[in-house]
Design a protein around this motif. Structure first.
Motif, PDB file in Angstrom:
ATOM      1  N   LEU A 162       0.828  -1.209   0.000  1.00 43.26           N
ATOM      2  CA  LEU A 162       0.000   0.000   0.000  1.00 43.26           C
ATOM      3  C   LEU A 162       0.861   1.257   0.000  1.00 43.26           C
ATOM      4  O   LEU A 162       0.582   2.216  -0.730  1.00 43.26           O
ATOM      5  CB  LEU A 162      -0.930  -0.004   1.214  1.00 43.26           C
ATOM      6  N   LYS A 163       1.913   1.259   0.775  1.00 43.42           N
ATOM      7  CA  LYS A 163       2.821   2.418   0.832  1.00 43.42           C
ATOM      8  C   LYS A 163       3.490   2.627  -0.535  1.00 43.42           C
ATOM      9  O   LYS A 163       3.613   3.764  -1.000  1.00 43.42           O
ATOM     10  CB  LYS A 163       3.871   2.194   1.925  1.00 43.42           C
ATOM     11  N   ILE A 164       3.890   1.547  -1.178  1.00 49.53           N
ATOM     12  CA  ILE A 164       4.494   1.642  -2.518  1.00 49.53           C
ATOM     13  C   ILE A 164       3.492   2.244  -3.505  1.00 49.53           C
ATOM     14  O   ILE A 164       3.834   3.149  -4.271  1.00 49.53           O
ATOM     15  CB  ILE A 164       4.993   0.255  -2.999  1.00 49.53           C
ATOM     16  N   LYS A 165       2.239   1.781  -3.460  1.00 49.25           N
ATOM     17  CA  LYS A 165       1.214   2.318  -4.363  1.00 49.25           C
ATOM     18  C   LYS A 165       0.978   3.799  -4.105  1.00 49.25           C
ATOM     19  O   LYS A 165       0.864   4.593  -5.041  1.00 49.25           O
ATOM     20  CB  LYS A 165      -0.095   1.551  -4.171  1.00 49.25           C
ATOM     21  N   ASN A 166       0.906   4.172  -2.833  1.00 55.36           N
ATOM     22  CA  ASN A 166       0.654   5.575  -2.488  1.00 55.36           C
ATOM     23  C   ASN A 166       1.780   6.489  -2.949  1.00 55.36           C
ATOM     24  O   ASN A 166       1.535   7.565  -3.506  1.00 55.36           O
ATOM     25  CB  ASN A 166       0.457   5.727  -0.975  1.00 55.36           C
ATOM     26  N   ILE A 167       3.018   6.077  -2.726  1.00 55.32           N
ATOM     27  CA  ILE A 167       4.154   6.910  -3.130  1.00 55.32           C
ATOM     28  C   ILE A 167       4.233   6.993  -4.649  1.00 55.32           C
ATOM     29  O   ILE A 167       4.490   8.068  -5.199  1.00 55.32           O
ATOM     30  CB  ILE A 167       5.468   6.383  -2.518  1.00 55.32           C
ATOM     31  N   THR A 168       3.992   5.881  -5.331  1.00 57.77           N
ATOM     32  CA  THR A 168       4.013   5.881  -6.795  1.00 57.77           C
ATOM     33  C   THR A 168       2.966   6.842  -7.346  1.00 57.77           C
ATOM     34  O   THR A 168       3.242   7.625  -8.263  1.00 57.77           O
ATOM     35  CB  THR A 168       3.768   4.456  -7.326  1.00 57.77           C
ATOM     36  N   HIS A 169       1.781   6.812  -6.768  1.00 53.01           N
ATOM     37  CA  HIS A 169       0.714   7.720  -7.197  1.00 53.01           C
ATOM     38  C   HIS A 169       1.098   9.180  -6.914  1.00 53.01           C
ATOM     39  O   HIS A 169       0.886  10.054  -7.765  1.00 53.01           O
ATOM     40  CB  HIS A 169      -0.598   7.369  -6.490  1.00 53.01           C
ATOM     41  N   ALA A 170       1.646   9.436  -5.743  1.00 54.91           N
ATOM     42  CA  ALA A 170       2.036  10.800  -5.376  1.00 54.91           C
ATOM     43  C   ALA A 170       3.090  11.352  -6.330  1.00 54.91           C
ATOM     44  O   ALA A 170       3.032  12.517  -6.731  1.00 54.91           O
ATOM     45  CB  ALA A 170       2.545  10.832  -3.938  1.00 54.91           C
ATOM     46  N   ILE A 171       4.048  10.511  -6.702  1.00 54.13           N
ATOM     47  CA  ILE A 171       5.093  10.932  -7.645  1.00 54.13           C
ATOM     48  C   ILE A 171       4.475  11.281  -8.993  1.00 54.13           C
ATOM     49  O   ILE A 171       4.800  12.317  -9.588  1.00 54.13           O
ATOM     50  CB  ILE A 171       6.177   9.851  -7.796  1.00 54.13           C
ATOM     51  N   ALA A 172       3.578  10.428  -9.467  1.00 54.20           N
ATOM     52  CA  ALA A 172       2.933  10.674 -10.768  1.00 54.20           C
ATOM     53  C   ALA A 172       2.145  11.985 -10.753  1.00 54.20           C
ATOM     54  O   ALA A 172       2.225  12.775 -11.706  1.00 54.20           O
ATOM     55  CB  ALA A 172       2.018   9.508 -11.127  1.00 54.20           C
ATOM     56  N   GLU A 173       1.408  12.235  -9.685  1.00 52.88           N
ATOM     57  CA  GLU A 173       0.623  13.466  -9.589  1.00 52.88           C
ATOM     58  C   GLU A 173       1.526  14.698  -9.494  1.00 52.88           C
ATOM     59  O   GLU A 173       1.247  15.724 -10.116  1.00 52.88           O
ATOM     60  CB  GLU A 173      -0.315  13.404  -8.376  1.00 52.88           C
ATOM     61  N   ALA A 174       2.601  14.587  -8.740  1.00 55.14           N
ATOM     62  CA  ALA A 174       3.525  15.717  -8.613  1.00 55.14           C
ATOM     63  C   ALA A 174       4.191  16.020  -9.948  1.00 55.14           C
ATOM     64  O   ALA A 174       4.379  17.189 -10.305  1.00 55.14           O
ATOM     65  CB  ALA A 174       4.579  15.419  -7.550  1.00 55.14           C
ATOM     66  N   GLU A 204      10.080  28.910  -6.832  1.00 58.56           N
ATOM     67  CA  GLU A 204      10.292  28.384  -5.478  1.00 58.56           C
ATOM     68  C   GLU A 204       9.390  27.171  -5.210  1.00 58.56           C
ATOM     69  O   GLU A 204       9.831  26.160  -4.649  1.00 58.56           O
ATOM     70  CB  GLU A 204      10.011  29.480  -4.451  1.00 58.56           C
ATOM     71  N   GLU A 205       8.149  27.270  -5.628  1.00 61.26           N
ATOM     72  CA  GLU A 205       7.218  26.157  -5.452  1.00 61.26           C
ATOM     73  C   GLU A 205       7.629  24.948  -6.288  1.00 61.26           C
ATOM     74  O   GLU A 205       7.543  23.808  -5.827  1.00 61.26           O
ATOM     75  CB  GLU A 205       5.801  26.590  -5.822  1.00 61.26           C
ATOM     76  N   LEU A 206       8.087  25.191  -7.501  1.00 59.06           N
ATOM     77  CA  LEU A 206       8.556  24.100  -8.356  1.00 59.06           C
ATOM     78  C   LEU A 206       9.770  23.406  -7.743  1.00 59.06           C
ATOM     79  O   LEU A 206       9.855  22.183  -7.754  1.00 59.06           O
ATOM     80  CB  LEU A 206       8.907  24.621  -9.753  1.00 59.06           C
ATOM     81  N   SER A 207      10.687  24.170  -7.202  1.00 59.27           N
ATOM     82  CA  SER A 207      11.876  23.589  -6.572  1.00 59.27           C
ATOM     83  C   SER A 207      11.490  22.732  -5.382  1.00 59.27           C
ATOM     84  O   SER A 207      12.010  21.629  -5.196  1.00 59.27           O
ATOM     85  CB  SER A 207      12.836  24.685  -6.116  1.00 59.27           C
ATOM     86  N   PHE A 208      10.558  23.227  -4.571  1.00 55.30           N
ATOM     87  CA  PHE A 208      10.088  22.462  -3.423  1.00 55.30           C
ATOM     88  C   PHE A 208       9.464  21.141  -3.872  1.00 55.30           C
ATOM     89  O   PHE A 208       9.764  20.075  -3.324  1.00 55.30           O
ATOM     90  CB  PHE A 208       9.068  23.290  -2.638  1.00 55.30           C
TER      91      PHE A 208
END
Length: 67
Positions: A19-31, A43-47
């Motif tokens: 579940l943690k792997i799925k959540n992080i993978t999804h978060a990366i894709a959205e970011a 500044e926001e892009l760098s963060f």
């Protein structure tokens, strides 16, 4: 990065790890989508890019734990 409680939980329970792997993978894709749209300040892009980098490192750790 991953805190020690999360790492312990992932070691004990493979379902939590998956579940943690799925959540992080999804978060990366959205970011990455947000970065591509580029409607933010520099500044926001760098963060956001730093957060994506941190998330990728966490994901690598989780994949190593899985194997």
């Amino acid at each position: 990065m991953l805190d020690t409680n999360t790492l312990k939980a992932c070691k004990k329970n493979p379902e939590i790890l998956d579940l943690k792997i799925k959540n992080i993978t999804h978060a990366i894709a959205e970011a990455e989508l947000m970065i591509k749209e580029c409607k933010m300040s520099q500044e926001e892009l760098s963060f956001l890019k730093r957060k994506v980098s941190d998330s990728r490192q966490a994901l690598e750790i989780l994949y190593l734990m899985k194997n």
